[in-house]
Design a protein around this motif. Structure first.
Motif, short mmCIF file in Angstrom:
data_model
loop_
_atom_site.label_atom_id
_atom_site.label_comp_id
_atom_site.label_asym_id
_atom_site.label_seq_id
_atom_site.Cartn_x
_atom_site.Cartn_y
_atom_site.Cartn_z
N HIS A 176 21.31 6.12 -33.77
CA HIS A 176 21.35 6.57 -35.17
C HIS A 176 22.73 7.13 -35.51
CE1 HIS A 176 17.26 5.98 -36.69
NE2 HIS A 176 16.83 6.28 -35.46
N GLU A 177 23.36 7.82 -34.57
CA GLU A 177 24.72 8.33 -34.79
C GLU A 177 25.70 7.17 -34.98
OE1 GLU A 177 25.47 10.62 -31.33
OE2 GLU A 177 24.19 12.30 -31.93
N VAL A 178 25.57 6.16 -34.12
CA VAL A 178 26.44 4.98 -34.21
C VAL A 178 26.22 4.27 -35.54
CG1 VAL A 178 26.75 2.65 -33.29
CG2 VAL A 178 26.77 4.60 -31.74
N LEU A 179 24.96 4.18 -35.96
CA LEU A 179 24.64 3.53 -37.23
C LEU A 179 25.37 4.21 -38.39
CD1 LEU A 179 23.00 1.55 -38.95
CD2 LEU A 179 21.12 3.20 -38.92
N GLU A 180 25.32 5.54 -38.43
CA GLU A 180 26.00 6.27 -39.51
C GLU A 180 27.51 6.02 -39.49
OE1 GLU A 180 24.58 8.00 -42.05
OE2 GLU A 180 22.78 7.10 -41.20
N ARG A 181 28.09 6.01 -38.30
CA ARG A 181 29.53 5.78 -38.18
C ARG A 181 29.90 4.37 -38.62
NH1 ARG A 181 31.54 7.55 -32.37
NH2 ARG A 181 33.50 6.83 -33.28
N GLU A 182 29.09 3.40 -38.24
CA GLU A 182 29.41 2.02 -38.60
C GLU A 182 29.25 1.79 -40.10
OE1 GLU A 182 30.58 -1.96 -38.29
OE2 GLU A 182 30.93 -0.18 -37.05
N LYS A 183 28.25 2.41 -40.71
CA LYS A 183 28.08 2.29 -42.16
C LYS A 183 29.31 2.82 -42.88
CE LYS A 183 23.03 2.50 -42.63
NZ LYS A 183 21.90 3.36 -43.09
N LYS A 184 29.80 3.98 -42.43
CA LYS A 184 30.99 4.57 -43.05
C LYS A 184 32.21 3.68 -42.85
CE LYS A 184 29.89 9.47 -43.06
NZ LYS A 184 30.40 10.81 -42.80
N ARG A 185 32.33 3.13 -41.66
CA ARG A 185 33.48 2.26 -41.36
C ARG A 185 33.45 1.03 -42.26
NH1 ARG A 185 35.46 -1.94 -38.31
NH2 ARG A 185 33.37 -2.71 -37.87
N ARG A 186 32.26 0.46 -42.47
CA ARG A 186 32.14 -0.73 -43.34
C ARG A 186 32.52 -0.39 -44.78
NH1 ARG A 186 28.28 -4.72 -41.58
NH2 ARG A 186 28.20 -4.66 -39.30
N ILE A 187 32.06 0.76 -45.26
CA ILE A 187 32.37 1.16 -46.63
C ILE A 187 33.88 1.29 -46.82
CG2 ILE A 187 32.21 3.07 -48.29
CD1 ILE A 187 29.36 3.57 -47.15
N GLU A 188 34.53 1.93 -45.85
CA GLU A 188 35.98 2.11 -45.95
C GLU A 188 36.70 0.77 -45.86
OE1 GLU A 188 37.60 4.76 -46.72
OE2 GLU A 188 35.83 6.03 -46.79
N THR A 189 36.19 -0.15 -45.04
CA THR A 189 36.81 -1.47 -44.91
C THR A 189 36.74 -2.21 -46.23
OG1 THR A 189 36.16 -1.57 -42.59
CG2 THR A 189 36.77 -3.65 -43.63
N GLU A 190 35.60 -2.11 -46.92
CA GLU A 190 35.43 -2.80 -48.21
C GLU A 190 36.36 -2.25 -49.28
OE1 GLU A 190 31.30 -2.35 -49.02
OE2 GLU A 190 30.68 -3.66 -47.37
N ARG A 191 36.78 -1.01 -49.12
CA ARG A 191 37.68 -0.40 -50.11
C ARG A 191 39.12 -0.87 -49.96
NH1 ARG A 191 35.54 5.82 -49.55
NH2 ARG A 191 33.53 5.53 -50.56
#
Length: 291
Positions: A142-157
């Motif tokens: 679950h910790e990894v999931l939160e980190r990956e979601k944030k990383r994807r959002i920043e990548t899309e920006r």
């Protein structure tokens, strides 16, 4: 005696290996371990120390190698198929990708479940329900999931132009973004201490703003002979971050800073993460998380 000693080159220290690998890729490290890998161009399985960073698998000849020999981007994973193994205490599964199918084999069934779980978590952006894991392993996913979601959002920006520019090969694997780790909260030293003391099941390490707007601090709670709270300064130096320890450690981003504390304590320190559904006991302190 001196002659004999001279024949043995010093082995790389774990800290140096960790830092050397960060020079190649600053993608966040989610999971690591030994894997037997068979790609389409391989004649047989190859035994690799493997790191899952972001949605990329990095393969090293052994645990102490500082340079990877192969890598595999799994962001476009079509499916993960399990294979029945005739070997005891061994898990086999295939990664089906658009352009190839990669066979993986683990040294025991438990690590097989972990690899399946982490790979599916980062590619499907959800923690799989059909894996047999301990509660602590599920929390880590679950910790990894939160980190990956944030990383994807920043990548899309990222603006498209920055992705189209020609770059040196090594930069293809460097995460040049500056997203915030999941354990970052805009709280004071006192508030961070309260959060860790009142919610020990959610983790024991918080990243927070420093005394000025440029730097950061890390607050940790360790259960030794008695619970102890410690604070560490993380200074912004150019594009890097330096942890003010007895021997200062410089890392390329804040994710790497958090990973450093986790790895150096062999997992005893874990990021403090709560979901928006959970009620956080902070004695009335307002808590802001950059989620």
């Amino acid at each position: 005696m001196e002659g004999m000693m001279a024949k043995k080159p010093p082995k790389p220290a774990p800290r140096r290996i960790f830092q050397e690998r960060l020079k190649i890729t600053a993608l966040p490290l989610y999971f690591e371990g030994f894997l037997l890998v068979k790609r389409s161009e391989y004649q047989e399985y190859k035994h690799y120390w493997t790191e899952l960073r972001g949605t990329t698998l990095f393969f090293y000849n052994d645990k102490k190698s500082t340079t990877y020999v192969d890598k595999l981007d799994i962001i476009d994973l079509t499916c993960l198929t399990e294979k029945n193994s005739t070997e005891k205490n061994c898990a086999k599964f295939n990664l089906v990708l658009p352009k190839e199918e990669v066979q993986l084999k683990t040294e025991n069934t438990e690590s097989g479940e972990e690899w399946r779980g982490f790979i599916l978590t980062v590619t499907e952006l959800s923690v799989p329900q059909n894996v047999s894991l301990l509660p602590g392993q599920v929390i880590r996913m679950h910790e990894v999931l939160e980190r990956e979601k944030k990383r994807r959002i920043e990548t899309e920006r990222l603006p498209n132009t920055s992705l189209e520019k020609e770059r040196e090969p090594i930069e293809d694997y460097v995460d040049v973004l500056n997203p915030m780790p999941a354990c970052f909260y805009t709280v004071s030293r006192k508030e961070a201490t309260e959060m860790l003391e009142k919610n020990p099941s959610l983790g024991n390490m918080i990243l927070r703003p420093g005394s000025d707007s440029r730097n950061f601090s890390i607050t940790i709670r360790q259960e030794l002979d008695m619970p102890r709270i410690k604070h560490f300064k993380v200074m912004s130096v150019g594009k890097n971050y330096t942890i003010e320890l007895e021997k200062p450690v410089t890392l390329p981003n804040l994710f790497s800073v958090i990973d450093y504390f986790v790895n150096e304590t062999r997992g005893n320190l874990q990021p403090f993460i709560y979901s928006t559904e959970e009620t956080l006991d902070t004695k009335g302190f307002p808590v802001t998380s950059l989620k």
